[in-house]
Design a protein around this motif. Structure first.
Motif, PDB file in Angstrom:
ATOM      1  N   LEU A 187       2.012 -21.424  94.898  1.00 28.23           N
ATOM      2  CA  LEU A 187       1.827 -21.163  93.657  1.00 28.23           C
ATOM      3  C   LEU A 187       1.364 -22.226  92.703  1.00 28.23           C
ATOM      4  O   LEU A 187       0.709 -21.993  91.599  1.00 28.23           O
ATOM      5  N   ASP A 188       1.482 -23.580  92.977  1.00 30.87           N
ATOM      6  CA  ASP A 188       1.038 -24.836  92.276  1.00 30.87           C
ATOM      7  C   ASP A 188      -0.493 -24.550  92.016  1.00 30.87           C
ATOM      8  O   ASP A 188      -1.008 -24.809  91.242  1.00 30.87           O
ATOM      9  N   LEU A 189      -1.170 -24.495  93.380  1.00 29.17           N
ATOM     10  CA  LEU A 189      -2.509 -24.227  93.451  1.00 29.17           C
ATOM     11  C   LEU A 189      -2.911 -22.822  92.635  1.00 29.17           C
ATOM     12  O   LEU A 189      -3.958 -23.223  92.178  1.00 29.17           O
ATOM     13  N   CYS A 190      -2.218 -21.817  92.658  1.00 31.45           N
ATOM     14  CA  CYS A 190      -2.588 -20.664  92.034  1.00 31.45           C
ATOM     15  C   CYS A 190      -2.543 -20.876  90.294  1.00 31.45           C
ATOM     16  O   CYS A 190      -3.249 -20.524  89.596  1.00 31.45           O
ATOM     17  N   TYR A 191      -1.602 -21.772  90.099  1.00 34.49           N
ATOM     18  CA  TYR A 191      -1.454 -22.314  88.778  1.00 34.49           C
ATOM     19  C   TYR A 191      -2.521 -23.109  88.237  1.00 34.49           C
ATOM     20  O   TYR A 191      -3.033 -23.043  86.914  1.00 34.49           O
ATOM     21  N   VAL A 192      -3.137 -23.833  88.875  1.00 37.97           N
ATOM     22  CA  VAL A 192      -4.359 -24.751  88.649  1.00 37.97           C
ATOM     23  C   VAL A 192      -5.516 -23.363  88.703  1.00 37.97           C
ATOM     24  O   VAL A 192      -6.317 -23.767  87.399  1.00 37.97           O
ATOM     25  N   ASP A 209       1.509 -24.047 103.645  1.00 38.75           N
ATOM     26  CA  ASP A 209       1.822 -24.076 102.129  1.00 38.75           C
ATOM     27  C   ASP A 209       0.623 -24.036 101.452  1.00 38.75           C
ATOM     28  O   ASP A 209       0.559 -23.586 100.226  1.00 38.75           O
ATOM     29  N   VAL A 210      -0.655 -24.293 101.869  1.00 42.59           N
ATOM     30  CA  VAL A 210      -1.529 -24.245 100.991  1.00 42.59           C
ATOM     31  C   VAL A 210      -3.016 -23.486 101.444  1.00 42.59           C
ATOM     32  O   VAL A 210      -4.106 -23.506 101.077  1.00 42.59           O
ATOM     33  N   SER A 211      -2.969 -22.959 102.597  1.00 46.95           N
ATOM     34  CA  SER A 211      -3.970 -22.155 103.400  1.00 46.95           C
ATOM     35  C   SER A 211      -4.576 -21.126 102.442  1.00 46.95           C
ATOM     36  O   SER A 211      -5.646 -20.871 102.365  1.00 46.95           O
ATOM     37  N   GLY A 213      -3.711 -20.771  98.877  1.00 48.20           N
ATOM     38  CA  GLY A 213      -3.900 -21.306  97.486  1.00 48.20           C
ATOM     39  C   GLY A 213      -5.160 -22.105  97.149  1.00 48.20           C
ATOM     40  O   GLY A 213      -5.720 -21.955  96.344  1.00 48.20           O
ATOM     41  N   LEU A 214      -5.713 -22.885  98.353  1.00 50.81           N
ATOM     42  CA  LEU A 214      -6.541 -23.701  98.259  1.00 50.81           C
ATOM     43  C   LEU A 214      -8.115 -22.801  98.032  1.00 50.81           C
ATOM     44  O   LEU A 214      -9.054 -23.110  97.373  1.00 50.81           O
ATOM     45  N   LEU A 215      -8.183 -21.696  98.733  1.00 49.38           N
ATOM     46  CA  LEU A 215      -9.187 -20.811  98.743  1.00 49.38           C
ATOM     47  C   LEU A 215      -9.222 -19.975  97.185  1.00 49.38           C
ATOM     48  O   LEU A 215     -10.333 -20.113  96.343  1.00 49.38           O
ATOM     49  N   ILE A 216      -7.890 -19.769  96.692  1.00 47.78           N
ATOM     50  CA  ILE A 216      -7.833 -19.059  95.495  1.00 47.78           C
ATOM     51  C   ILE A 216      -8.714 -20.109  94.345  1.00 47.78           C
ATOM     52  O   ILE A 216      -9.067 -19.609  93.342  1.00 47.78           O
ATOM     53  N   LEU A 217      -8.257 -21.391  94.451  1.00 44.36           N
ATOM     54  CA  LEU A 217      -8.319 -22.363  93.409  1.00 44.36           C
ATOM     55  C   LEU A 217      -9.915 -22.544  93.658  1.00 44.36           C
ATOM     56  O   LEU A 217     -10.429 -22.395  92.534  1.00 44.36           O
ATOM     57  N   GLN A 218     -10.557 -22.713  94.707  1.00 48.07           N
ATOM     58  CA  GLN A 218     -11.721 -22.904  94.972  1.00 48.07           C
ATOM     59  C   GLN A 218     -12.714 -21.662  94.236  1.00 48.07           C
ATOM     60  O   GLN A 218     -13.697 -21.853  93.466  1.00 48.07           O
ATOM     61  N   ALA A 242      -6.013 -31.277  93.975  1.00 45.36           N
ATOM     62  CA  ALA A 242      -6.494 -30.350  93.289  1.00 45.36           C
ATOM     63  C   ALA A 242      -6.725 -30.305  92.087  1.00 45.36           C
ATOM     64  O   ALA A 242      -5.847 -30.765  91.179  1.00 45.36           O
ATOM     65  N   SER A 243      -7.622 -29.786  91.560  1.00 45.64           N
ATOM     66  CA  SER A 243      -7.880 -29.731  89.897  1.00 45.64           C
ATOM     67  C   SER A 243      -8.784 -28.647  89.617  1.00 45.64           C
ATOM     68  O   SER A 243      -9.461 -27.913  90.211  1.00 45.64           O
ATOM     69  N   ASN A 244      -8.974 -28.670  88.130  1.00 49.55           N
ATOM     70  CA  ASN A 244      -9.946 -27.806  87.668  1.00 49.55           C
ATOM     71  C   ASN A 244     -11.596 -28.390  87.947  1.00 49.55           C
ATOM     72  O   ASN A 244     -12.094 -27.654  87.105  1.00 49.55           O
ATOM     73  N   GLY A 245     -11.493 -29.449  88.306  1.00 49.61           N
ATOM     74  CA  GLY A 245     -12.948 -30.050  88.650  1.00 49.61           C
ATOM     75  C   GLY A 245     -13.093 -31.150  87.636  1.00 49.61           C
ATOM     76  O   GLY A 245     -13.628 -32.342  88.060  1.00 49.61           O
ATOM     77  N   TYR A 246     -12.890 -30.687  86.282  1.00 52.64           N
ATOM     78  CA  TYR A 246     -13.259 -31.625  85.179  1.00 52.64           C
ATOM     79  C   TYR A 246     -12.512 -33.023  85.249  1.00 52.64           C
ATOM     80  O   TYR A 246     -13.092 -34.104  84.942  1.00 52.64           O
TER      81      TYR A 246
END
Ligand code: LIP
Length: 257
Positions: A187-192, A209-211, A213-218, A242-246
């Protein structure tokens, strides 16, 4: 494939929802690492349904012995990410399912059945929350950024890991808006991805844990790397950043300083 996965995951969500306010039979896998009869029940249900329908994929799952399972084409399952939240009735807990083709993320689904929030993404097709497109925040000022993190289970037994957690918080906290630790990496990755947090980092996470969420964030426009700014590798990297990129560059710099 994605629509059918969602149907099955929503069905499994009913088991999590029922278990949330029921007696749970908590066991300890390690000092801080919990498992309940619901983790096992949800995992068994998902594995049984996925095995029937997606025969081309190996199944890798948190509560199973994965030692002989090949990662190449696989569905990676966390039946309940945020088990401690689930046990204590903190409504920040989710089923996480990531589909990988040739070791690359193809589909990611994270479902919080308590809040009925379903995050989904397919490679190059964008990211969605309950059917609405989501995008990362456009904040580029690190001082105004909300950063999430997590504390690895190993911080209860490994002094070096505990020291590293504290060292990194000492570096990040004065430089950002604030830090959150809500207790579910998926969920942390989804919140980003949805723009709630600008960034997130954690050590010693497992692939499940991240398999997803990391695609959802990308797909929401964000960035996921190792601490060394290389492509984050499931099963290999100690840290996920992980981040918004900026704010990615500054987050890495602050963590490494
Ligand atoms: C948990 C994570 C949490 C993290 C823990 C653990 P689990 O997963 O999502 O954010 O801090 O170390 O990995 O065990 O509840 O599936």
């Amino acid at each position: 494939m994605k629509d059918r996965l969602i149907e099955i995951i929503k069905e499994a969500g009913k088991i999590v929802y029922e278990g949330y306010s029921s007696q749970k039979d908590v066991n300890f896998k390690a000092k801080k690492d919990l498992v309940t009869k619901y983790d096992v029940a949800v995992e068994n249900f998902l594995k049984q349904e996925f095995a029937k329908e997606f025969k081309a994929f190996n199944l890798i799952a948190e509560e199973s012995d994965n030692s002989k399972v090949e990662f190449n084409n696989s569905i990676i399952i966390d039946p309940i990410d945020g088990t401690t939240n689930f046990v204590n009735q903190v409504p920040h807990t989710a089923i996480s399912v990531g589909v990988y083709k040739n070791k690359k993320p193809y589909i990611g689904i994270v479902y919080n059945p308590i809040l009925d929030e379903l995050y989904e993404a397919k490679l190059n097709k964008g990211a969605f929350l309950n059917g609405e497109k989501i995008e990362v925040s456009k904040e580029n000022d690190f001082q105004k950024s909300l950063i999430a993190t997590g504390f690895p289970y190993t911080s209860g037994t490994n002094q070096d890991d505990l020291d590293d957690v504290i060292k990194k918080i000492k570096r990040v906290l004065p430089k950002c808006q604030d830090i959150r630790r809500l207790g579910s990496a998926a969920l942390d990755l989804c919140y980003v991805a949805r723009g709630t947090y600008e960034g997130y980092y954690e050590m010693n996470l497992k692939a499940w844990d991240v398999s997803a969420g990391l695609l959802i964030l990308q797909e929401a426009g964000g960035k996921v790397t190792s601490l060394q700014n290389s492509e984050y590798k499931l099963f290999e990297d100690k840290y996920i950043v992980a981040s918004n990129g900026y704010i990615h560059k500054e987050l890495l710099e602050v963590l490494m300083k």
